[in-house]
Design a protein around this motif. Sequence first.
Motif, PDB file in Angstrom:
ATOM      1  N   SER A 145       0.861  -1.198   0.000  1.00 27.97           N
ATOM      2  CA  SER A 145       0.000   0.000   0.000  1.00 27.97           C
ATOM      3  C   SER A 145       0.889   1.237   0.000  1.00 27.97           C
ATOM      4  N   ASP A 146       0.861   2.026   1.058  1.00 31.65           N
ATOM      5  CA  ASP A 146       1.648   3.260   1.070  1.00 31.65           C
ATOM      6  C   ASP A 146       2.814   3.202   2.043  1.00 31.65           C
ATOM      7  N   GLY A 147       3.203   1.991   2.439  1.00 34.51           N
ATOM      8  CA  GLY A 147       4.362   1.837   3.309  1.00 34.51           C
ATOM      9  C   GLY A 147       5.636   1.626   2.513  1.00 34.51           C
ATOM     10  N   LEU A 148       6.763   1.823   3.187  1.00 32.48           N
ATOM     11  CA  LEU A 148       8.065   1.610   2.550  1.00 32.48           C
ATOM     12  C   LEU A 148       8.905   0.669   3.401  1.00 32.48           C
ATOM     13  N   ILE A 149       8.225  -0.283   4.024  1.00 32.63           N
ATOM     14  CA  ILE A 149       8.879  -1.174   4.978  1.00 32.63           C
ATOM     15  C   ILE A 149       9.140  -2.525   4.316  1.00 32.63           C
ATOM     16  N   THR A 150      10.382  -2.953   4.395  1.00 30.06           N
ATOM     17  CA  THR A 150      10.793  -4.217   3.784  1.00 30.06           C
ATOM     18  C   THR A 150      10.787  -5.339   4.823  1.00 30.06           C
ATOM     19  N   MET A 151      10.910  -6.545   4.338  1.00 30.55           N
ATOM     20  CA  MET A 151      10.987  -7.696   5.233  1.00 30.55           C
ATOM     21  C   MET A 151      12.228  -7.615   6.104  1.00 30.55           C
ATOM     22  N   GLU A 152      13.297  -7.057   5.587  1.00 30.39           N
ATOM     23  CA  GLU A 152      14.518  -6.897   6.379  1.00 30.39           C
ATOM     24  C   GLU A 152      14.302  -5.918   7.533  1.00 30.39           C
ATOM     25  N   ASP A 153      13.558  -4.821   7.259  1.00 30.15           N
ATOM     26  CA  ASP A 153      13.219  -3.874   8.331  1.00 30.15           C
ATOM     27  C   ASP A 153      12.443  -4.571   9.440  1.00 30.15           C
ATOM     28  N   ILE A 154      11.489  -5.391   9.052  1.00 31.50           N
ATOM     29  CA  ILE A 154      10.655  -6.097  10.026  1.00 31.50           C
ATOM     30  C   ILE A 154      11.489  -7.094  10.828  1.00 31.50           C
ATOM     31  N   ARG A 155      12.352  -7.818  10.136  1.00 32.52           N
ATOM     32  CA  ARG A 155      13.190  -8.813  10.820  1.00 32.52           C
ATOM     33  C   ARG A 155      14.060  -8.146  11.889  1.00 32.52           C
ATOM     34  N   LYS A 156      14.607  -6.966  11.562  1.00 35.35           N
ATOM     35  CA  LYS A 156      15.452  -6.258  12.532  1.00 35.35           C
ATOM     36  C   LYS A 156      14.663  -5.858  13.777  1.00 35.35           C
ATOM     37  N   ARG A 157      13.419  -5.368  13.572  1.00 33.47           N
ATOM     38  CA  ARG A 157      12.613  -4.961  14.729  1.00 33.47           C
ATOM     39  C   ARG A 157      12.162  -6.174  15.537  1.00 33.47           C
ATOM     40  N   ILE A 158      11.927  -7.296  14.883  1.00 33.53           N
ATOM     41  CA  ILE A 158      11.588  -8.518  15.613  1.00 33.53           C
ATOM     42  C   ILE A 158      12.725  -8.866  16.576  1.00 33.53           C
ATOM     43  N   GLU A 159      13.962  -8.734  16.107  1.00 34.37           N
ATOM     44  CA  GLU A 159      15.123  -9.021  16.952  1.00 34.37           C
ATOM     45  C   GLU A 159      15.273  -7.965  18.047  1.00 34.37           C
ATOM     46  N   THR A 160      15.104  -6.678  17.691  1.00 33.91           N
ATOM     47  CA  THR A 160      15.294  -5.595  18.655  1.00 33.91           C
ATOM     48  C   THR A 160      14.326  -5.701  19.815  1.00 33.91           C
ATOM     49  N   TYR A 161      13.055  -5.969  19.507  1.00 33.53           N
ATOM     50  CA  TYR A 161      12.016  -5.947  20.531  1.00 33.53           C
ATOM     51  C   TYR A 161      11.578  -7.341  20.990  1.00 33.53           C
ATOM     52  N   SER A 162      12.255  -8.369  20.484  1.00 34.23           N
ATOM     53  CA  SER A 162      11.896  -9.756  20.837  1.00 34.23           C
ATOM     54  C   SER A 162      10.422 -10.027  20.568  1.00 34.23           C
ATOM     55  N   TYR A 163       9.932  -9.540  19.428  1.00 38.41           N
ATOM     56  CA  TYR A 163       8.532  -9.735  19.082  1.00 38.41           C
ATOM     57  C   TYR A 163       8.234 -11.206  18.792  1.00 38.41           C
ATOM     58  N   GLU A 164       7.008 -11.591  19.131  1.00 40.72           N
ATOM     59  CA  GLU A 164       6.536 -12.942  18.830  1.00 40.72           C
ATOM     60  C   GLU A 164       5.623 -12.961  17.606  1.00 40.72           C
ATOM     61  N   TYR A 165       5.135 -11.791  17.203  1.00 44.23           N
ATOM     62  CA  TYR A 165       4.264 -11.712  16.016  1.00 44.23           C
ATOM     63  C   TYR A 165       4.255 -10.273  15.488  1.00 44.23           C
ATOM     64  N   VAL A 166       4.051 -10.175  14.177  1.00 44.69           N
ATOM     65  CA  VAL A 166       3.947  -8.881  13.486  1.00 44.69           C
ATOM     66  C   VAL A 166       2.918  -9.046  12.375  1.00 44.69           C
ATOM     67  N   ALA A 167       2.024  -8.070  12.242  1.00 51.09           N
ATOM     68  CA  ALA A 167       0.999  -8.138  11.196  1.00 51.09           C
ATOM     69  C   ALA A 167       1.214  -7.041  10.163  1.00 51.09           C
ATOM     70  N   LEU A 168       1.210  -7.411   8.895  1.00 43.79           N
ATOM     71  CA  LEU A 168       1.209  -6.440   7.807  1.00 43.79           C
ATOM     72  C   LEU A 168      -0.240  -6.084   7.519  1.00 43.79           C
ATOM     73  N   SER A 169      -0.630  -4.882   7.908  1.00 44.47           N
ATOM     74  CA  SER A 169      -2.042  -4.463   7.828  1.00 44.47           C
ATOM     75  C   SER A 169      -2.153  -3.254   6.918  1.00 44.47           C
ATOM     76  N   ASP A 170      -2.303  -3.523   5.610  1.00 46.38           N
ATOM     77  CA  ASP A 170      -2.340  -2.463   4.613  1.00 46.38           C
ATOM     78  C   ASP A 170      -3.750  -1.927   4.410  1.00 46.38           C
ATOM     79  N   HIS A 171      -3.824  -0.755   3.765  1.00 48.83           N
ATOM     80  CA  HIS A 171      -5.115  -0.110   3.508  1.00 48.83           C
ATOM     81  C   HIS A 171      -5.981  -0.953   2.580  1.00 48.83           C
ATOM     82  N   SER A 172      -7.288  -0.780   2.725  1.00 47.83           N
ATOM     83  CA  SER A 172      -8.248  -1.474   1.859  1.00 47.83           C
ATOM     84  C   SER A 172      -8.557  -0.635   0.620  1.00 47.83           C
ATOM     85  N   GLN A 173      -9.356  -1.194  -0.277  1.00 47.50           N
ATOM     86  CA  GLN A 173      -9.472  -0.704  -1.648  1.00 47.50           C
ATOM     87  C   GLN A 173     -10.016   0.711  -1.798  1.00 47.50           C
TER      88      GLN A 173
END
Length: 578
Positions: A354-382
Amino acid sequence: MLNLELGNILANIAEHYKFSPDRKNMVFPLAKTARSIRDYPADIQKAYQSGEIWEMKGIVKEAVPLIDEFFSSGSIKIYEQIKKQYPEPLIKFIRMSGLGKKRVLDMYRKLGVSDLEQLKDRLFDGRFLTGASGQKQSLFKPLHIARLKHTIEFYERMEKKSPRGFLDHFLPQILAGMQNMEEVQKVVLAGSLRRKKPMVGDMDILILPVFHNSGLDIQRSKRLLEKIGKQAYMGKKKSEKTTKHNISYCFETALQTDMEVIITTGPRFAYDWFTATGNKGHVKKVLRLLKEAGQGIEDVRTEQDIYRKANLAYVPCELREDLGEVEQAAAGKVPPLVHLEDIRGDLHIHSVFSDGLITMEDIRKRIETYSYEYVALSDHSQSNVYGNGLDPKRLMQKMDYIRRMSPKAAPARLLAGAEVDICDDGSLDYSPELLQKLDVVIASMHSKFSHGTEHNTKKAVSGLANRDVDCLAHPTGVVLDNRAPYFMDMDHIIEAAKKYNKALEINAYFLRLDLDDFHARKAKDAGVKLVINTDSHRSNNMDHIRLGVDIARRAGLGPQDIINTWPYEQILEWKKQR
């Protein structure tokens, strides 16, 4: 720092272009660039001078001439032309009010206004809102008048204040620079910055110098303050204040927010930190109880000492707003507050779909930084055109992408989510069949801001009533310094969230922070669950999670009140209870 100024100028131009048929294609590129500039975590002017700005994600080619023009001349011609007709506050109101350019400019013309004071005079004087002499029918819909009045009140609350999340980009470097001075033993934040308010009018910094282990040395303190005043980010000195125990200078800064630097002494450090943190009502009550207990401050070495001597439990700085926390402390009932480490995941992140500029690598880094157990990609609807919303076909493509990328998120879960617009009739922007394929459904409102309380509330409640919806995003619709909140009956919405067992979002993006602490506290008291999400569109937005935690702490929320402190299996069980 020009980040917010340039970002807001480009956003205002984009708003202007929404209603120009030959320029509509510029709206999304300029809005995209505006967000990247606003969210840039350093000095955008230095980024321009070094050429780094052209490497930034989200800086699109359509905006390049405007950025060049701004930094070479100090202004943008098209924006100056707009300003010739109306000054900047009135231009800003077009976006702030949500009424649309055509309607707002028509109101300005009929009211005969050319500045903010004239607009206030005419809006709050009923004689200017009617037609020719003797006519009783208003020239404008009462709702539109109410919306402009609401916008003026919002503008005046925001005026001369800065988003704390923006200042936070620069404060660590500023504090480190002070701490590294040979004269400085300790430097800490105080005031509204320490209490973690979303918008702050100034920055308070308390310094203990190495030469103040006993009494106050005024001359050495002044020399230290003058040295601090010569730092690159400092402007002129506005005032100074000397008391028996401390001395302070107030400076203008390049952050366009004044900074008060207070020099204290060793014996007074804890007490001065407590009083400089505030707020005034909280401090006054605690000091009164201290006096009633027959205690002084002579042997106070920590803030905990002050509360203990006043027969109070310690009150975390975020709660010090004179909202009953002193009485809670007297009864030993200060609530345990949520911490950043309690957050197990982020359920509202926008991807490149949608209108984000976030890559899978960006997400992976934050998962490690914050010890996340889950992350949802929630993009805008039509139907969210300006958010590049996904139609059903693109949504299915994104879900396939999530399945393929899931191994890269391990051991965290990568979830398929959507931020789904609530339509005017209360239905959702996707079919039930599509919604049921998603792991997370976030309902939201992004248009028709000109509607009244009844319509907006009914719309939000309809979203919450939908069985597939998990939470309501940024419920009041506020964008700090950019858009006034919707007309909403938040009490009714909180009741609906309770009835349908849905969560309300604390949107942690630094220009939203919605719900605020006031409404989050009301939701908690009603037994409604909250969720802290970042609504990230840029990689560094994911770090705003701490700002959402700050709001939750100011609201007195503990981990049990927030669904994304739970393991994912517990969230699934919660969803089954509907």
